[in-house]
Design a protein around this motif. Structure first.
Motif, mmCIF file in Angstrom:
data_model
loop_
_atom_site.group_PDB
_atom_site.id
_atom_site.type_symbol
_atom_site.label_atom_id
_atom_site.label_comp_id
_atom_site.label_asym_id
_atom_site.label_seq_id
_atom_site.Cartn_x
_atom_site.Cartn_y
_atom_site.Cartn_z
ATOM 1 N N GLU A 51 0.825 -1.209 0.000
ATOM 2 C CA GLU A 51 0.000 0.000 0.000
ATOM 3 C C GLU A 51 0.859 1.259 0.000
ATOM 4 N N GLN A 52 1.856 1.288 0.862
ATOM 5 C CA GLN A 52 2.718 2.470 0.949
ATOM 6 C C GLN A 52 3.582 2.621 -0.305
ATOM 7 N N ARG A 55 1.525 4.266 -2.942
ATOM 8 C CA ARG A 55 1.238 5.665 -2.641
ATOM 9 C C ARG A 55 2.461 6.571 -2.707
ATOM 10 N N SER A 56 3.647 5.991 -2.685
ATOM 11 C CA SER A 56 4.873 6.788 -2.637
ATOM 12 C C SER A 56 5.105 7.537 -3.940
ATOM 13 N N LYS A 57 5.611 8.739 -3.798
ATOM 14 C CA LYS A 57 5.935 9.564 -4.964
ATOM 15 C C LYS A 57 7.403 9.425 -5.361
#
Length: 89
Positions: A51-52, A55-57
Motif C-alpha cells: 500500500e505504501q 502511494r509513494s511519490k
C-alpha cells in the motif's frame, strides 16, 4: 499501522487491530498448522508495504516499501517449506 495507513482514526485502528488479533483464527490454526499462523502474522506487514509503495511519490521510498513487502512475503513463503514454495534441483 495498516489501518492507519488506510485512513482509519486511532480508535478505529485500535479496534481493527484487536479484532484481527482476537478473531480466533490464529488461536485455532496455531494448534495444528503453524504455516497458517505465519501467514496471519506477516500478512498485515506485506499489505502495508504494498500500500505504501503504491502511494509513494519518490522512487527510493517506493523501493524501500517494496523491500518491506518482500521481506514479509519471504517470511510467509519460508513457513511453507515442503508445501510447494521451494524449488527442487
Amino acid at each position: 499501522m495498516l489501518a492507519r495507513a488506510l485512513g482509519l482514526n486511532a480508535i478505529g485502528a485500535f479496534v481493527a487491530g484487536v479484532a484481527y488479533a482476537n478473531s480466533g483464527f490464529l488461536q485455532l490454526q496455531n494448534l495444528c498448522c503453524f504455516a497458517f499462523a505465519s501467514v496471519y502474522a506477516w500478512l498485515p506487514l506485506a499489505l502495508l508495504g504494498a500500500e505504501q509503495a503504491l502511494r509513494s511519490k519518490r522512487w527510493a521510498t517506493r523501493v524501500g516499501w517494496w523491500g518491506i513487502a518482500g521481506l514479509a512475503m519471504s517470511q510467509i513463503l519460508a513457513a511453507w517449506l515442503g508445501q510447494g514454495a521451494t524449488t527442487h534441483f
